[in-house]
Design a protein around this motif. Structure first.
Motif, short mmCIF file in Angstrom:
data_model
loop_
_atom_site.label_atom_id
_atom_site.label_comp_id
_atom_site.label_asym_id
_atom_site.label_seq_id
_atom_site.Cartn_x
_atom_site.Cartn_y
_atom_site.Cartn_z
N PRO A 168 -9.79 20.50 104.07
CA PRO A 168 -8.75 20.41 105.12
C PRO A 168 -7.50 19.65 104.70
CG PRO A 168 -10.92 20.03 106.06
CD PRO A 168 -11.10 20.09 104.56
N TRP A 169 -7.65 18.49 104.07
CA TRP A 169 -6.46 17.75 103.69
C TRP A 169 -5.75 18.40 102.51
CZ3 TRP A 169 -6.43 15.78 98.85
CH2 TRP A 169 -7.66 15.53 98.25
N GLY A 170 -6.48 19.19 101.72
CA GLY A 170 -5.84 19.96 100.66
C GLY A 170 -4.91 21.00 101.24
N ARG A 171 -5.37 21.63 102.32
CA ARG A 171 -4.49 22.59 103.01
C ARG A 171 -3.26 21.88 103.56
NH1 ARG A 171 -9.42 24.32 105.30
NH2 ARG A 171 -8.87 23.30 107.24
N ARG A 172 -3.44 20.68 104.09
CA ARG A 172 -2.32 19.93 104.68
C ARG A 172 -1.30 19.54 103.61
NH1 ARG A 172 1.02 19.37 108.60
NH2 ARG A 172 1.55 17.25 109.10
N LEU A 173 -1.77 19.12 102.42
CA LEU A 173 -0.84 18.78 101.35
C LEU A 173 -0.16 20.03 100.79
CD1 LEU A 173 -2.80 16.06 99.33
CD2 LEU A 173 -0.89 15.72 100.91
N GLY A 174 -0.85 21.15 100.85
CA GLY A 174 -0.25 22.41 100.42
C GLY A 174 -0.32 22.68 98.93
N PHE A 175 -1.06 21.86 98.18
CA PHE A 175 -1.15 22.17 96.75
C PHE A 175 -2.05 23.37 96.55
CE2 PHE A 175 -4.47 18.94 97.40
CZ PHE A 175 -5.57 19.56 96.86
N ARG A 176 -1.87 24.01 95.41
CA ARG A 176 -2.72 25.16 95.11
C ARG A 176 -3.02 25.21 93.62
NH1 ARG A 176 2.40 27.11 96.13
NH2 ARG A 176 3.26 28.50 94.56
N ILE A 177 -4.16 25.78 93.34
CA ILE A 177 -4.56 26.02 91.96
C ILE A 177 -3.97 27.37 91.57
CG2 ILE A 177 -6.54 26.51 90.47
CD1 ILE A 177 -8.05 24.36 92.07
N THR A 178 -3.30 27.39 90.43
CA THR A 178 -2.60 28.60 90.01
C THR A 178 -3.29 29.34 88.86
OG1 THR A 178 -1.19 27.28 88.56
CG2 THR A 178 -0.36 27.75 90.79
N ARG A 179 -4.15 28.62 88.12
CA ARG A 179 -4.78 29.23 86.96
C ARG A 179 -6.03 28.45 86.59
NH1 ARG A 179 -1.64 29.24 81.32
NH2 ARG A 179 -3.40 29.64 79.96
N VAL A 180 -7.07 29.16 86.18
CA VAL A 180 -8.31 28.54 85.75
C VAL A 180 -8.78 29.19 84.47
CG1 VAL A 180 -10.73 28.05 86.33
CG2 VAL A 180 -9.01 28.08 88.16
N GLU A 181 -9.10 28.37 83.50
CA GLU A 181 -9.80 28.80 82.29
C GLU A 181 -11.00 27.87 82.13
OE1 GLU A 181 -7.06 28.70 79.00
OE2 GLU A 181 -5.78 30.24 79.88
N LYS A 182 -11.87 28.18 81.23
CA LYS A 182 -13.05 27.33 81.04
C LYS A 182 -12.60 25.91 80.66
CE LYS A 182 -17.58 27.12 78.90
NZ LYS A 182 -18.41 27.23 80.08
N GLY A 183 -12.89 24.95 81.54
CA GLY A 183 -12.57 23.55 81.28
C GLY A 183 -11.13 23.17 81.50
N HIS A 184 -10.31 24.05 82.05
CA HIS A 184 -8.88 23.77 82.19
C HIS A 184 -8.36 24.41 83.49
CE1 HIS A 184 -5.45 22.57 79.36
NE2 HIS A 184 -4.93 22.66 80.56
N VAL A 185 -7.61 23.64 84.26
CA VAL A 185 -7.08 24.11 85.54
C VAL A 185 -5.61 23.71 85.65
CG1 VAL A 185 -7.25 23.84 88.05
CG2 VAL A 185 -9.32 24.02 86.69
N TRP A 186 -4.79 24.61 86.20
CA TRP A 186 -3.39 24.34 86.45
C TRP A 186 -3.13 24.46 87.95
CZ3 TRP A 186 -5.33 26.82 82.32
CH2 TRP A 186 -4.87 26.44 81.05
N GLY A 187 -2.12 23.74 88.42
CA GLY A 187 -1.80 23.82 89.84
C GLY A 187 -0.36 23.48 90.13
#
Length: 162
Positions: free
Chosen positions: A27-46
């Protein structure tokens, strides 16, 4: 007897197919509005979009440091999950944030996190927040995450809406 386990996708693959909905379960993630844009094994971008309501100092228009902490924490957790060969929940045990400079006013923030080491029970991560690239970071993070009970790929699909 068939080997169905060989045909199941790895956790990071399920996550990568569902970037848009990963943060929607918080819920608070939705409120902040951030998003994950890409996922690879062991690595995440947002991406953490700049929003007026997230400003820490109205005189400067700079995003609040707590928003950066939440953003980096929520990139490190999925980075830890994506490094595992079987689906598990993870929980933040320790998170250190080093603020290098204020973010530029009225600008979105890019973030990335990686899981650089796994033990049987702990995933170790590091993360960066910046505008253009990591040459001029706004903040860095180092975290340790408990690897909790196993999950099924099917439960991940249900949670992430597939």
């Amino acid at each position: 007897m068939s080997d169905d386990a060989a045909t199941l996708p790895e956790p990071w693959q399920v996550m990568a197919e569902n970037c848009d909905v990963i943060t929607s379960v918080i819920p608070w993630g939705r409120r902040l509005g951030f998003r994950i844009t890409r996922v690879e094994k062991g690595h995440v971008w947002g991406l953490q979009p700049w929003k007026d309501r997230l400003v820490g100092d109205p005189d400067t228009g700079v995003i609040h440091g707590g928003v950066l902490t939440g953003f980096l924490d929520n990139l490190c957790g999925p980075a830890a999950m994506s490094a595992l060969s079987t689906p598990h929940f993870v929980a933040t045990l320790d998170l250190r944030i080093d603020y290098m400079r204020p973010a530029d006013p009225r600008r979105d923030i890019i973030g990335e996190a990686e899981c650089y080491h796994l033990t049987r029970n702990i995933a170790f991560t590091r993360a960066w927040a910046y505008h253009e690239n990591r040459d001029k970071v706004i903040a860095t993070a180092a975290g340790a995450f408990a690897i909790n009970k196993p999950r099924s790929v099917e439960s991940m699909r249900e949670q992430y809406g597939q």
